[in-house]
Design a protein around this motif. Structure first.
Motif, PDB file in Angstrom:
ATOM      1  N   ALA A 249       0.844  -1.197   0.000  1.00 16.67           N
ATOM      2  CA  ALA A 249       0.000   0.000   0.000  1.00 16.67           C
ATOM      3  C   ALA A 249       0.874   1.240   0.000  1.00 16.67           C
ATOM      4  CB  ALA A 249      -0.924   0.006   1.219  1.00 16.67           C
ATOM      5  N   ALA A 250       0.314   2.304  -0.533  1.00 19.24           N
ATOM      6  CA  ALA A 250       0.926   3.626  -0.450  1.00 19.24           C
ATOM      7  C   ALA A 250       0.195   4.378   0.652  1.00 19.24           C
ATOM      8  CB  ALA A 250       0.805   4.362  -1.779  1.00 19.24           C
ATOM      9  N   VAL A 251       0.899   4.685   1.732  1.00 17.93           N
ATOM     10  CA  VAL A 251       0.265   5.311   2.893  1.00 17.93           C
ATOM     11  C   VAL A 251       0.876   6.682   3.146  1.00 17.93           C
ATOM     12  CG1 VAL A 251      -0.196   3.050   3.907  1.00 17.93           C
ATOM     13  CG2 VAL A 251       1.834   4.321   4.598  1.00 17.93           C
ATOM     14  N   ARG A 252       0.094   7.494   3.801  1.00 23.80           N
ATOM     15  CA  ARG A 252       0.528   8.855   4.120  1.00 23.80           C
ATOM     16  C   ARG A 252       0.317   9.122   5.602  1.00 23.80           C
ATOM     17  NH1 ARG A 252      -0.972  14.388   0.834  1.00 23.80           N
ATOM     18  NH2 ARG A 252       0.128  15.821   2.220  1.00 23.80           N
ATOM     19  N   VAL A 253       1.267   9.819   6.221  1.00 22.11           N
ATOM     20  CA  VAL A 253       1.137  10.228   7.615  1.00 22.11           C
ATOM     21  C   VAL A 253       0.193  11.419   7.675  1.00 22.11           C
ATOM     22  CG1 VAL A 253       2.326  11.099   9.659  1.00 22.11           C
ATOM     23  CG2 VAL A 253       3.442   9.394   8.189  1.00 22.11           C
ATOM     24  N   THR A 254      -0.866  11.315   8.454  1.00 20.76           N
ATOM     25  CA  THR A 254      -1.843  12.396   8.576  1.00 20.76           C
ATOM     26  C   THR A 254      -1.706  13.175   9.878  1.00 20.76           C
ATOM     27  OG1 THR A 254      -3.493  10.899   9.533  1.00 20.76           O
ATOM     28  CG2 THR A 254      -3.484  11.168   7.130  1.00 20.76           C
ATOM     29  N   ALA A 255      -1.064  12.580  10.890  1.00 22.01           N
ATOM     30  CA  ALA A 255      -0.869  13.267  12.169  1.00 22.01           C
ATOM     31  C   ALA A 255       0.319  12.636  12.884  1.00 22.01           C
ATOM     32  CB  ALA A 255      -2.122  13.188  13.036  1.00 22.01           C
ATOM     33  N   VAL A 256       1.020  13.439  13.662  1.00 22.50           N
ATOM     34  CA  VAL A 256       2.184  12.941  14.388  1.00 22.50           C
ATOM     35  C   VAL A 256       2.298  13.692  15.711  1.00 22.50           C
ATOM     36  CG1 VAL A 256       3.674  14.537  13.108  1.00 22.50           C
ATOM     37  CG2 VAL A 256       4.694  12.620  14.347  1.00 22.50           C
ATOM     38  N   SER A 257       2.610  12.969  16.775  1.00 23.02           N
ATOM     39  CA  SER A 257       2.893  13.583  18.073  1.00 23.02           C
ATOM     40  C   SER A 257       4.115  12.904  18.664  1.00 23.02           C
ATOM     41  CB  SER A 257       1.702  13.454  19.022  1.00 23.02           C
ATOM     42  OG  SER A 257       1.437  12.088  19.309  1.00 23.02           O
ATOM     43  N   ARG A 277       4.075   8.926  17.880  1.00 22.14           N
ATOM     44  CA  ARG A 277       2.814   8.286  17.500  1.00 22.14           C
ATOM     45  C   ARG A 277       2.379   8.843  16.138  1.00 22.14           C
ATOM     46  NH1 ARG A 277      -0.148   5.572  21.366  1.00 22.14           N
ATOM     47  NH2 ARG A 277       0.752   5.553  23.466  1.00 22.14           N
ATOM     48  N   LEU A 278       2.041   7.927  15.225  1.00 27.82           N
ATOM     49  CA  LEU A 278       1.659   8.315  13.873  1.00 27.82           C
ATOM     50  C   LEU A 278       0.254   7.832  13.553  1.00 27.82           C
ATOM     51  CD1 LEU A 278       4.844   7.231  11.860  1.00 27.82           C
ATOM     52  CD2 LEU A 278       4.382   9.475  12.851  1.00 27.82           C
ATOM     53  N   SER A 279      -0.465   8.627  12.802  1.00 24.11           N
ATOM     54  CA  SER A 279      -1.725   8.191  12.200  1.00 24.11           C
ATOM     55  C   SER A 279      -1.488   8.077  10.701  1.00 24.11           C
ATOM     56  CB  SER A 279      -2.852   9.197  12.480  1.00 24.11           C
ATOM     57  OG  SER A 279      -3.157   9.250  13.860  1.00 24.11           O
ATOM     58  N   LEU A 280      -1.854   6.945  10.120  1.00 19.54           N
ATOM     59  CA  LEU A 280      -1.614   6.676   8.711  1.00 19.54           C
ATOM     60  C   LEU A 280      -2.933   6.541   7.954  1.00 19.54           C
ATOM     61  CD1 LEU A 280       1.074   3.846   9.090  1.00 19.54           C
ATOM     62  CD2 LEU A 280       1.491   6.312   8.882  1.00 19.54           C
ATOM     63  N   ARG A 281      -2.893   6.901   6.676  1.00 16.16           N
ATOM     64  CA  ARG A 281      -4.046   6.695   5.799  1.00 16.16           C
ATOM     65  C   ARG A 281      -3.550   6.049   4.512  1.00 16.16           C
ATOM     66  NH1 ARG A 281      -6.080  11.856   4.794  1.00 16.16           N
ATOM     67  NH2 ARG A 281      -4.799  11.992   2.922  1.00 16.16           N
ATOM     68  N   ALA A 282      -4.194   4.965   4.107  1.00 12.43           N
ATOM     69  CA  ALA A 282      -3.820   4.290   2.865  1.00 12.43           C
ATOM     70  C   ALA A 282      -4.406   5.056   1.676  1.00 12.43           C
ATOM     71  CB  ALA A 282      -4.325   2.854   2.875  1.00 12.43           C
ATOM     72  N   GLU A 283      -3.541   5.536   0.784  1.00 12.66           N
ATOM     73  CA  GLU A 283      -3.990   6.255  -0.400  1.00 12.66           C
ATOM     74  C   GLU A 283      -4.383   5.273  -1.509  1.00 12.66           C
ATOM     75  OE1 GLU A 283      -4.394   9.468  -0.474  1.00 12.66           O
ATOM     76  OE2 GLU A 283      -3.501   9.853   1.498  1.00 12.66           O
ATOM     77  N   GLU A 284      -3.671   4.161  -1.580  1.00 11.09           N
ATOM     78  CA  GLU A 284      -4.011   3.104  -2.531  1.00 11.09           C
ATOM     79  C   GLU A 284      -3.361   1.814  -2.045  1.00 11.09           C
ATOM     80  OE1 GLU A 284      -1.868   3.109  -6.363  1.00 11.09           O
ATOM     81  OE2 GLU A 284      -0.994   5.021  -5.692  1.00 11.09           O
ATOM     82  N   SER A 285      -3.833   0.697  -2.552  1.00  7.56           N
ATOM     83  CA  SER A 285      -3.272  -0.583  -2.118  1.00  7.56           C
ATOM     84  C   SER A 285      -3.325  -1.580  -3.257  1.00  7.56           C
ATOM     85  CB  SER A 285      -4.033  -1.124  -0.896  1.00  7.56           C
ATOM     86  OG  SER A 285      -5.390  -1.372  -1.234  1.00  7.56           O
ATOM     87  N   TRP A 286      -2.545  -2.643  -3.120  1.00  5.31           N
ATOM     88  CA  TRP A 286      -2.542  -3.731  -4.087  1.00  5.31           C
ATOM     89  C   TRP A 286      -2.421  -5.042  -3.313  1.00  5.31           C
ATOM     90  CZ3 TRP A 286       0.763   0.364  -3.793  1.00  5.31           C
ATOM     91  CH2 TRP A 286       2.025   0.124  -3.242  1.00  5.31           C
ATOM     92  N   GLY A 287      -3.071  -6.063  -3.855  1.00  2.00           N
ATOM     93  CA  GLY A 287      -3.110  -7.319  -3.121  1.00  2.00           C
ATOM     94  C   GLY A 287      -4.009  -7.201  -1.898  1.00  2.00           C
ATOM     95  N   GLU A 288      -3.670  -7.947  -0.860  1.00  2.00           N
ATOM     96  CA  GLU A 288      -4.433  -7.925   0.392  1.00  2.00           C
ATOM     97  C   GLU A 288      -3.489  -7.727   1.573  1.00  2.00           C
ATOM     98  OE1 GLU A 288      -6.734 -11.477   0.621  1.00  2.00           O
ATOM     99  OE2 GLU A 288      -7.974 -10.995  -1.129  1.00  2.00           O
ATOM    100  N   PRO A 289      -2.971  -6.523   1.733  1.00  2.00           N
ATOM    101  CA  PRO A 289      -2.038  -6.272   2.843  1.00  2.00           C
ATOM    102  C   PRO A 289      -2.740  -6.290   4.184  1.00  2.00           C
ATOM    103  CG  PRO A 289      -2.600  -4.214   1.763  1.00  2.00           C
ATOM    104  CD  PRO A 289      -3.219  -5.313   0.933  1.00  2.00           C
ATOM    105  N   GLU A 290      -2.074  -6.808   5.190  1.00  2.00           N
ATOM    106  CA  GLU A 290      -2.606  -6.809   6.550  1.00  2.00           C
ATOM    107  C   GLU A 290      -2.316  -5.447   7.200  1.00  2.00           C
ATOM    108  OE1 GLU A 290      -4.337  -8.864   8.375  1.00  2.00           O
ATOM    109  OE2 GLU A 290      -4.554 -10.366   6.786  1.00  2.00           O
ATOM    110  N   PRO A 291      -3.324  -4.811   7.788  1.00  2.00           N
ATOM    111  CA  PRO A 291      -3.104  -3.508   8.440  1.00  2.00           C
ATOM    112  C   PRO A 291      -1.984  -3.532   9.475  1.00  2.00           C
ATOM    113  CG  PRO A 291      -5.450  -3.935   8.217  1.00  2.00           C
ATOM    114  CD  PRO A 291      -4.752  -5.196   7.811  1.00  2.00           C
TER     115      PRO A 291
END
Length: 362
Positions: A249-257, A277-291
């Motif tokens: 997956a292509a993920v982006r950090v949306t918040a950090v503390s 501590r990071l909050s991540l958001r998946a922008e796109e994915s391929w296959g079936e990645p485990e969170p």
């Protein structure tokens, strides 16, 4: 140096008080008779170490009743001080050159290595300029070259775009004169964003210059630059492409503390824990990645980035992140001991970096 910086900050406040410096206000003029400058660049001069080369640029200007645009006005002069160079440029234009709209400052790399305190202090004390001016260092070049490369389009437009993108989390961090002076006074060092001209002359982000005791110590680029952003609790313009056993997956950090917890043995500072501590958001994915696997991959990547940045800062003994102050907030009773020991122990301090990531639900 702290006394000098404190005086500069106090001077800036005094200029804001009613009645202070009033005699320096320009006479009233028609707007059509004024050239409103937006960007200033400062470099070392060709006439020797005591000379400064100052370049200023306006925005694109309206012409005639229809407001047709014409290229920005670019002026330059070389003198022993910024103020004398600015005065000299009055004779280079048919209009009155007004500096009250300058809110963008470019510093050449050679000037930055020799020292930027006098330039920052000038902005903090001058009647027409201010502490909110945004600052960049031109990596490997001069401010005059950067302004000239963007002369047709106007460098101020490009810098405004970078600043806006930064506020939206689509570009790196930006810094003001006031923020930089405060960091230099409190921490002895500061970071400033870097710029380089691209192939078409447009200015591009180029990591961060670390300034210690008023002089450029070196650059953080690539992974180190990303690590600096995370440690500074800033969401950068970055996509992490992560692979797991089931897919990626292509993920982006949306918040950090980030928390900084010092470790003591008696009154002796022995270590520091940097918990992120990071909050991540998946922008796109391929296959079936485990969170859970995506989070683990992101944690490993970001831990390495932060650690790389910290190792370089320790090598320069430059705490531009204000880690001592942040740790002191966690151990206020030991702040005096921590502050006294910090310059000596920071280069060899064991810093444990931990990153905990969570993936936001789609």
């Amino acid at each position: 140096m702290k006394k000098v910086l404190a005086a500069a900050l106090c001077g800036a406040v005094m200029f804001l008080l009613p009645g202070c410096g009033g005699e320096r206000l320009p006479y009233a003029r028609e707007m059509g008779d004024m050239a409103l400058m937006r960007t200033m660049g400062v470099d070392t001069g060709e006439g020797g170490a005591e000379q400064l080369h100052v370049t200023v640029s306006s925005g694109r200007r309206a012409r005639g009743l229809q407001g047709e645009a014409e290229p920005p006005l670019v002026l330059s002069a070389e003198r022993e001080s910024i103020s004398s160079a600015c005065l000299a440029m009055q004779g280079l234009s048919d209009s009155y050159v007004f500096y009250g709209h300058v809110d963008q400052l470019l510093l050449g790399e050679e000037l930055s290595r020799r020292g930027i305190l006098e330039t920052l202090q000038y902005f903090s004390q001058d009647q027409e300029l201010g502490m909110g001016t945004q600052v960049w260092i031109v990596r490997g070049g001069t401010a005059a070259e950067a302004i000239s490369a963007e002369q047709e389009r106007g460098v101020e437009s490009r810098l405004s775009t970078i600043q806006t993108d930064s506020e939206m989390g689509m570009a790196g961090m930006t810094r003001t004169v006031g923020e930089t002076l405060t960091s230099l006074m409190e921490d002895g060092s500061a970071y400033l964003p870097g710029l380089v001209p691209g192939e078409d002359g447009a200015l591009l982000e180029a990591g961060y210059g670390v300034v210690k005791d008023g002089m450029l110590a070196g650059w953080l680029t690539g992974e180190q630059a990303r690590g600096l952003e995370l440690a500074a609790e800033q969401v950068g313009a970055d996509i992490l492409e992560l692979e797991t056993r089931g897919g990626g997956a292509a993920v982006r950090v949306t918040a950090v503390s980030v928390s900084c917890v010092p470790e003591f043995s008696g009154e002796r500072l022995t270590g520091l824990e940097l918990a992120c501590r990071l909050s991540l958001r998946a922008e796109e994915s391929w296959g079936e990645p485990e969170p859970a696997e995506l989070c683990a991959a992101a944690e490993e990547r970001e831990t390495a980035r932060i650690s790389a940045a910290l190792e370089q800062l320790k090598g320069w003994n430059a705490d531009c992140l204000g880690l001592a102050r942040r740790a002191g907030q966690m151990e206020s009773a030991r702040w005096n001991a921590l502050r006294a020991q910090w310059p000596e122990v920071f280069p060899e301090l064991e810093i444990q970096v931990t990153v905990q990531a969570s993936l936001l639900a789609a």
